[in-house]
Design a protein around this motif. Structure first.
Motif, PDB file in Angstrom:
ATOM      1  N   LEU A 209       6.503  -0.335  -8.720  1.00 22.36           N
ATOM      2  CA  LEU A 209       6.159   0.027  -7.502  1.00 22.36           C
ATOM      3  C   LEU A 209       6.344  -1.156  -6.317  1.00 22.36           C
ATOM      4  N   GLN A 210       5.858  -2.257  -6.462  1.00 20.20           N
ATOM      5  CA  GLN A 210       5.869  -3.264  -5.600  1.00 20.20           C
ATOM      6  C   GLN A 210       7.109  -3.704  -5.411  1.00 20.20           C
ATOM      7  N   ALA A 211       8.223  -3.767  -6.219  1.00 21.47           N
ATOM      8  CA  ALA A 211       9.473  -4.016  -5.951  1.00 21.47           C
ATOM      9  C   ALA A 211      10.044  -3.012  -4.892  1.00 21.47           C
ATOM     10  N   ALA A 212       9.755  -1.773  -5.226  1.00 22.34           N
ATOM     11  CA  ALA A 212      10.519  -0.494  -4.239  1.00 22.34           C
ATOM     12  C   ALA A 212       9.842  -0.912  -3.094  1.00 22.34           C
TER      13      ALA A 212
ATOM     14  N   GLY B 130      10.822  -2.540   2.766  1.00 22.43           N
ATOM     15  CA  GLY B 130      10.529  -3.542   4.004  1.00 22.43           C
ATOM     16  C   GLY B 130       8.984  -3.552   4.126  1.00 22.43           C
ATOM     17  N   PHE B 131       8.277  -3.187   3.036  1.00 23.62           N
ATOM     18  CA  PHE B 131       6.895  -3.079   3.306  1.00 23.62           C
ATOM     19  C   PHE B 131       6.181  -4.342   2.140  1.00 23.62           C
ATOM     20  N   ASP B 132       5.691  -5.274   2.613  1.00 26.85           N
ATOM     21  CA  ASP B 132       5.434  -6.645   1.647  1.00 26.85           C
ATOM     22  C   ASP B 132       4.120  -6.401   1.037  1.00 26.85           C
ATOM     23  N   PRO B 133       4.334  -6.201  -0.458  1.00 28.06           N
ATOM     24  CA  PRO B 133       3.061  -5.958  -1.221  1.00 28.06           C
ATOM     25  C   PRO B 133       2.104  -7.232  -1.742  1.00 28.06           C
ATOM     26  N   GLY B 134       2.834  -8.291  -1.118  1.00 21.10           N
ATOM     27  CA  GLY B 134       2.296  -9.826  -1.448  1.00 21.10           C
ATOM     28  C   GLY B 134       3.042 -10.032  -2.795  1.00 21.10           C
ATOM     29  N   PRO B 135       2.469 -10.894  -3.743  1.00 13.65           N
ATOM     30  CA  PRO B 135       3.210 -11.487  -4.800  1.00 13.65           C
ATOM     31  C   PRO B 135       3.631 -10.068  -5.758  1.00 13.65           C
ATOM     32  N   LEU B 136       4.983 -10.410  -6.579  1.00 15.98           N
ATOM     33  CA  LEU B 136       5.118  -9.361  -7.500  1.00 15.98           C
ATOM     34  C   LEU B 136       4.355  -9.580  -8.619  1.00 15.98           C
ATOM     35  N   ASP B 137       3.358  -9.392  -8.875  1.00 14.91           N
ATOM     36  CA  ASP B 137       2.551  -9.932  -9.849  1.00 14.91           C
ATOM     37  C   ASP B 137       2.119  -8.687 -10.928  1.00 14.91           C
ATOM     38  N   GLY B 138       2.547  -7.401 -10.473  1.00 14.71           N
ATOM     39  CA  GLY B 138       2.201  -6.255 -11.397  1.00 14.71           C
ATOM     40  C   GLY B 138       0.692  -5.891 -11.361  1.00 14.71           C
ATOM     41  N   ALA B 139      -0.176  -6.447 -10.201  1.00 12.40           N
ATOM     42  CA  ALA B 139      -1.440  -6.126 -10.189  1.00 12.40           C
ATOM     43  C   ALA B 139      -1.691  -5.293  -8.762  1.00 12.40           C
ATOM     44  N   LEU B 140      -2.368  -4.139  -8.868  1.00 11.87           N
ATOM     45  CA  LEU B 140      -2.570  -3.244  -7.929  1.00 11.87           C
ATOM     46  C   LEU B 140      -3.870  -3.854  -6.989  1.00 11.87           C
ATOM     47  N   GLY B 141      -3.438  -4.736  -6.234  1.00 13.69           N
ATOM     48  CA  GLY B 141      -4.521  -5.469  -5.399  1.00 13.69           C
ATOM     49  C   GLY B 141      -4.411  -4.838  -3.980  1.00 13.69           C
ATOM     50  N   PRO B 142      -5.326  -5.512  -3.187  1.00 15.76           N
ATOM     51  CA  PRO B 142      -5.582  -4.971  -1.763  1.00 15.76           C
ATOM     52  C   PRO B 142      -4.041  -4.957  -0.990  1.00 15.76           C
ATOM     53  N   ARG B 143      -3.487  -6.243  -1.026  1.00 19.02           N
ATOM     54  CA  ARG B 143      -2.252  -6.345  -0.469  1.00 19.02           C
ATOM     55  C   ARG B 143      -1.047  -5.093  -0.754  1.00 19.02           C
TER      56      ARG B 143
ATOM     57  N   ALA C  46       0.454  -2.016   1.606  1.00 19.12           N
ATOM     58  CA  ALA C  46       1.788  -1.811   1.861  1.00 19.12           C
ATOM     59  C   ALA C  46       1.999  -0.370   1.479  1.00 19.12           C
ATOM     60  N   ILE C  47       1.152   0.092   0.397  1.00 17.91           N
ATOM     61  CA  ILE C  47       1.390   1.677   0.447  1.00 17.91           C
ATOM     62  C   ILE C  47       1.011   2.471   1.494  1.00 17.91           C
ATOM     63  N   ARG C  48      -0.371   2.097   2.077  1.00 20.42           N
ATOM     64  CA  ARG C  48      -0.609   2.640   3.393  1.00 20.42           C
ATOM     65  C   ARG C  48       0.389   2.547   4.472  1.00 20.42           C
ATOM     66  N   ALA C  49       0.838   1.491   4.547  1.00 11.23           N
ATOM     67  CA  ALA C  49       1.733   1.342   5.699  1.00 11.23           C
ATOM     68  C   ALA C  49       3.139   2.242   5.393  1.00 11.23           C
ATOM     69  N   PHE C  50       3.558   2.350   4.251  1.00 11.66           N
ATOM     70  CA  PHE C  50       4.669   2.902   3.681  1.00 11.66           C
ATOM     71  C   PHE C  50       4.573   4.328   3.980  1.00 11.66           C
ATOM     72  N   GLN C  51       3.332   4.792   3.700  1.00  6.57           N
ATOM     73  CA  GLN C  51       2.860   6.428   3.709  1.00  6.57           C
ATOM     74  C   GLN C  51       2.917   6.808   5.140  1.00  6.57           C
ATOM     75  N   THR C  52       2.356   5.821   6.013  1.00  5.85           N
ATOM     76  CA  THR C  52       2.328   6.062   7.278  1.00  5.85           C
ATOM     77  C   THR C  52       3.752   6.436   8.079  1.00  5.85           C
ATOM     78  N   ALA C  53       4.812   5.204   7.671  1.00  2.21           N
ATOM     79  CA  ALA C  53       6.133   5.301   8.125  1.00  2.21           C
ATOM     80  C   ALA C  53       6.784   6.696   7.733  1.00  2.21           C
ATOM     81  N   ALA C  54       6.411   7.174   6.451  1.00  3.91           N
ATOM     82  CA  ALA C  54       7.093   8.152   5.829  1.00  3.91           C
ATOM     83  C   ALA C  54       6.257   9.681   6.128  1.00  3.91           C
ATOM     84  N   GLY C  55       5.431   9.474   6.971  1.00  7.99           N
ATOM     85  CA  GLY C  55       4.906  10.807   7.447  1.00  7.99           C
ATOM     86  C   GLY C  55       3.932  11.468   6.427  1.00  7.99           C
ATOM     87  N   LEU C  56       3.479  10.632   5.531  1.00 13.36           N
ATOM     88  CA  LEU C  56       2.432  11.003   4.497  1.00 13.36           C
ATOM     89  C   LEU C  56       1.026  10.594   4.487  1.00 13.36           C
ATOM     90  N   GLN C  57       0.006  11.084   4.123  1.00 13.80           N
ATOM     91  CA  GLN C  57      -1.340  10.735   4.148  1.00 13.80           C
ATOM     92  C   GLN C  57      -1.588   9.163   3.834  1.00 13.80           C
TER      93      GLN C  57
END
Length: 225
Positions: free
Chosen positions: A6-9, A14-27, A31-42
């Motif tokens: 997920l982080q790699a995707a 173009g959305f920075d998730p922070g370190p590619l560490d496999g942890a679903l942290g705040p960053r 990044a998920i929220r920023a991508f969702q906004t850009a994609a017209g998703l909730q």
């Protein structure tokens, strides 16, 4: 699908998730929220089916199960010391938890759910395994479902909770914490099952139980504390 994928995707889009560490942290959630906004998703920060599809990812495994798999192999510390990772889960959930000598199967499940679904209501007293019968909604014991079991006797108060990752004729295959003092997959008798639950914000619950025989024949777990 893992959190690392997920982080790699997200990074590829173009959305920075922070370190590619496999942890679903705040960053990563930001990044998920920023991508969702850009994609017209909730923009809820939850990587559900629509978000994963928009990222070009497909998976049958929910993200809370990906977090559980990431932690497989984590163990308690013997003696008076405690594994700081386990204590950190409790701190993040604002729980009074002093030592990993206290059964932590419910804490493990709570951490994994909260990491993937930060707005999902968790049951009060989640350290008590049977309290998870009040969590979310009723589900079939499918992949990623929260399975609640009795220990000692069905009429007693002791229990165990973990995630369903498979089944055979005799047992469910449960990825859980405090199984032999570590995070691992164990076989628990189907006769001990109290119920299966699914997060309210986790999408549609599975419509059927899983079937997997990879662990068939290995000894049944008798006491998970």
């Amino acid at each position: 699908m893992s959190v690392l994928q997920l982080q790699a995707a997200l990074l590829t889009h173009g959305f920075d998730p922070g370190p590619l560490d496999g942890a679903l942290g705040p960053r990563t959630r930001a990044a998920i929220r920023a991508f969702q906004t850009a994609a017209g998703l909730q923009p809820d920060g939850v990587a559900g089916p629509l978000t994963l599809g928009a990222l070009g990812l497909a998976t049958d495994e929910p993200l809370w199960l990906a977090e559980a798999r990431r932690l497989e192999g984590l163990t308690e510390r013997p003696g008076k010391s405690s594994n700081p990772a386990i204590l950190d889960w409790a701190e993040r959930l604002d729980l009074n938890y002093a030592s990993d000598d206290v059964p932590w199967c419910g804490l493990f499940v709570g951490h994994c759910i909260a990491a993937a679904l930060p707005d999902e209501p968790l049951p009060q007293g989640l350290l008590s395994a049977r309290t998870w019968m009040k969590f979310g909604r009723v589900s079939e014991p499918g992949l990623g479902a929260v399975l609640v079991f009795w220990r000692g006797s069905r009429a007693g108060w002791r229990g165990h909770v973990g995630f369903c990752v498979g089944a055979d004729v005799e047992a469910f295959h449960v990825l859980g914490g405090n199984q032999g003092d570590r995070v691992c997959v164990a076989r628990l008798s189907k006769g001990r099952l109290l119920g299966a639950r699914w997060p309210l914000s986790g999408g549609e619950p599975p419509s059927r139980a899983v079937a997997f025989t990879g662990l068939a024949g290995t000894p049944l777990s008798r006491n998970e504390a």
